[in-house]
Design a protein around this motif. Structure first.
Motif, PDB file in Angstrom:
ATOM      1  N   GLU A 147       0.810  -1.226   0.000  1.00 60.96           N
ATOM      2  CA  GLU A 147       0.000   0.000   0.000  1.00 60.96           C
ATOM      3  C   GLU A 147       0.843   1.277   0.000  1.00 60.96           C
ATOM      4  N   SER A 148       2.132   1.152  -0.261  1.00 60.28           N
ATOM      5  CA  SER A 148       3.006   2.321  -0.372  1.00 60.28           C
ATOM      6  C   SER A 148       2.949   2.866  -1.802  1.00 60.28           C
ATOM      7  N   PRO A 149       3.498   4.080  -2.049  1.00 64.64           N
ATOM      8  CA  PRO A 149       3.550   4.597  -3.427  1.00 64.64           C
ATOM      9  C   PRO A 149       4.216   3.630  -4.399  1.00 64.64           C
ATOM     10  N   ALA A 150       5.318   2.992  -3.985  1.00 61.93           N
ATOM     11  CA  ALA A 150       5.989   2.048  -4.877  1.00 61.93           C
ATOM     12  C   ALA A 150       5.096   0.844  -5.164  1.00 61.93           C
ATOM     13  N   PHE A 151       4.384   0.360  -4.153  1.00 62.61           N
ATOM     14  CA  PHE A 151       3.469  -0.775  -4.315  1.00 62.61           C
ATOM     15  C   PHE A 151       2.361  -0.419  -5.303  1.00 62.61           C
ATOM     16  N   LEU A 152       1.768   0.769  -5.123  1.00 61.85           N
ATOM     17  CA  LEU A 152       0.653   1.179  -5.987  1.00 61.85           C
ATOM     18  C   LEU A 152       1.100   1.463  -7.415  1.00 61.85           C
ATOM     19  N   ALA A 153       2.402   1.803  -7.586  1.00 61.30           N
ATOM     20  CA  ALA A 153       2.930   2.053  -8.927  1.00 61.30           C
ATOM     21  C   ALA A 153       3.449   0.772  -9.583  1.00 61.30           C
ATOM     22  N   ASN A 154       3.286  -0.367  -8.891  1.00 63.26           N
ATOM     23  CA  ASN A 154       3.679  -1.676  -9.408  1.00 63.26           C
ATOM     24  C   ASN A 154       5.184  -1.838  -9.572  1.00 63.26           C
ATOM     25  N   VAL A 155       5.946  -1.219  -8.666  1.00 65.38           N
ATOM     26  CA  VAL A 155       7.351  -1.584  -8.525  1.00 65.38           C
ATOM     27  C   VAL A 155       7.397  -2.967  -7.893  1.00 65.38           C
ATOM     28  N   LEU A 156       8.320  -3.817  -8.344  1.00 65.60           N
ATOM     29  CA  LEU A 156       8.353  -5.197  -7.880  1.00 65.60           C
ATOM     30  C   LEU A 156       9.681  -5.533  -7.197  1.00 65.60           C
ATOM     31  N   PRO A 157       9.631  -6.396  -6.172  1.00 69.39           N
ATOM     32  CA  PRO A 157      10.895  -6.911  -5.619  1.00 69.39           C
ATOM     33  C   PRO A 157      11.686  -7.606  -6.725  1.00 69.39           C
ATOM     34  N   GLY A 158      12.984  -7.354  -6.764  1.00 68.08           N
ATOM     35  CA  GLY A 158      13.829  -7.909  -7.818  1.00 68.08           C
ATOM     36  C   GLY A 158      14.117  -6.923  -8.927  1.00 68.08           C
ATOM     37  N   ASP A 159      13.339  -5.845  -9.018  1.00 66.83           N
ATOM     38  CA  ASP A 159      13.667  -4.782  -9.978  1.00 66.83           C
ATOM     39  C   ASP A 159      15.013  -4.169  -9.605  1.00 66.83           C
ATOM     40  N   ILE A 160      15.791  -3.792 -10.604  1.00 71.37           N
ATOM     41  CA  ILE A 160      17.069  -3.125 -10.368  1.00 71.37           C
ATOM     42  C   ILE A 160      16.878  -1.634 -10.620  1.00 71.37           C
ATOM     43  N   LEU A 161      17.054  -0.842  -9.573  1.00 71.54           N
ATOM     44  CA  LEU A 161      16.882   0.603  -9.662  1.00 71.54           C
ATOM     45  C   LEU A 161      18.161   1.221 -10.231  1.00 71.54           C
ATOM     46  N   VAL A 162      18.045   1.895 -11.392  1.00 70.92           N
ATOM     47  CA  VAL A 162      19.234   2.452 -12.055  1.00 70.92           C
ATOM     48  C   VAL A 162      19.227   3.977 -12.117  1.00 70.92           C
ATOM     49  N   GLU A 163      18.022   4.574 -12.038  1.00 71.29           N
ATOM     50  CA  GLU A 163      17.944   6.038 -12.049  1.00 71.29           C
ATOM     51  C   GLU A 163      16.819   6.503 -11.137  1.00 71.29           C
ATOM     52  N   PHE A 164      17.019   7.695 -10.531  1.00 70.29           N
ATOM     53  CA  PHE A 164      16.003   8.358  -9.730  1.00 70.29           C
ATOM     54  C   PHE A 164      15.898   9.787 -10.227  1.00 70.29           C
ATOM     55  N   ASN A 165      14.742  10.131 -10.852  1.00 68.76           N
ATOM     56  CA  ASN A 165      14.561  11.467 -11.451  1.00 68.76           C
ATOM     57  C   ASN A 165      15.748  11.832 -12.337  1.00 68.76           C
ATOM     58  N   ASP A 166      16.124  10.916 -13.233  1.00 70.57           N
ATOM     59  CA  ASP A 166      17.200  11.099 -14.223  1.00 70.57           C
ATOM     60  C   ASP A 166      18.596  11.148 -13.612  1.00 70.57           C
ATOM     61  N   THR A 167      18.732  10.873 -12.328  1.00 69.65           N
ATOM     62  CA  THR A 167      20.050  10.803 -11.691  1.00 69.65           C
ATOM     63  C   THR A 167      20.479   9.345 -11.606  1.00 69.65           C
TER      64      THR A 167
END
Length: 262
Positions: A200-220
């Protein structure tokens, strides 16, 4: 004698602190935390058995539970009451418990029992003024060592203790550095792997999944897990949107999150 030995054995077996108490290692002092629910007076912790602690710790974290410490030891099987006692001492509302049989071991415990010998004597003595009777005793003090041998079933036992967060997470992501196998697979050093997505967090509601590799945050470009955490913590507290770029199944994907003001 048998009753004495039984009583002494009970003291030997129950007089020591449990392994859950002796080998407890705190991650944090739960009573210094804010926005968490600690075990209150009269409450009982929830005790759950686990066959895969690594998996179940992540599941607990996804439901808003925060680990505050763990106990890990090898010894005879401890009771659930020992787990409850330690959970109560640290304020944990949830405990995940795992145990695995390792061996049978013969344990010999020396017991020192008093072995006093008392000698009684009596008789008569005669002298110039007649005879007199006498009686007396003398005691020799000693100790007898009695070996107590028993078979002990031993287990690897682990417990992880949690409190419950009472504040909605702004992002709802828990990340760690990329392991070597993923660096090799995706031919990259930068980024962070998403281990937990809180329900029920923003990431959960946006369908971010465990195992995804985060490579950028706001183009950084994300360097590692600490860098990703620092960027999320520096996001404006008024809320708004942010864009995560992740790698999922080898494909880059942009995901927009609607942040909770904090």
């Amino acid at each position: 004698m048998r009753l004495v030995l039984t009583a002494i054995m009970c003291i030997v077996l129950t007089g020591c602190a449990s392994g859950y108490q002796q080998f407890y290692k705190p991650y944090v002092d739960a009573r210094t935390l804010t926005d968490v629910h600690l075990l209150g007076a009269g409450e009982k912790p929830q005790i759950m058995s686990s066959t895969d602690l690594q998996r179940d710790v992540k599941i607990a974290a996804s439901k808003g539970y925060r680990p505050i410490g763990a106990s890990s030891f090898n010894g005879q099987m401890e009771s659930e009451q020992a787990v409850i006692k330690q959970a109560t001492a640290v304020g944990a509302v949830l405990v995940l418990v795992s145990s695995k049989f390792t061996e049978s071991r013969t344990i010999t415990t020396p017991l020192f029992l008093p072995n006093n010998q008392t000698t009684y004597s009596s008789g008569s003595v005669y002298g110039a003024y007649g005879s007199a009777n006498y009686s007396g005793s003398s005691t020799t003090y000693g100790t007898t060592v009695v070996p107590i041998t028993r078979q002990q079933q031993r287990y690897d036992q682990t417990a992880v203790y949690f409190v419950k967060s009472t504040k909605k997470p702004r992002f709802g992501l828990l990340v760690s550095d990329l392991p070597l196998e993923l660096r090799s697979k995706y031919e990259r050093n930068t980024g962070a792997i998403i281990n937990v997505v809180i329900e029920e967090s923003p990431a959960f509601l946006a369908n971010v999944l465990p195992g995804d590799i985060l490579v950028e945050f706001n183009d950084t470009l994300i360097i590692n897990a600490k860098h990703a955490t620092d960027l999320m913590q520096s996001a404006p507290s008024k809320g708004g949107k942010c864009v995560l770029k992740v790698i999922r199944n080898g494909t880059e994907k942009s995901i927009e999150l609607h942040l909770i003001p904090g």
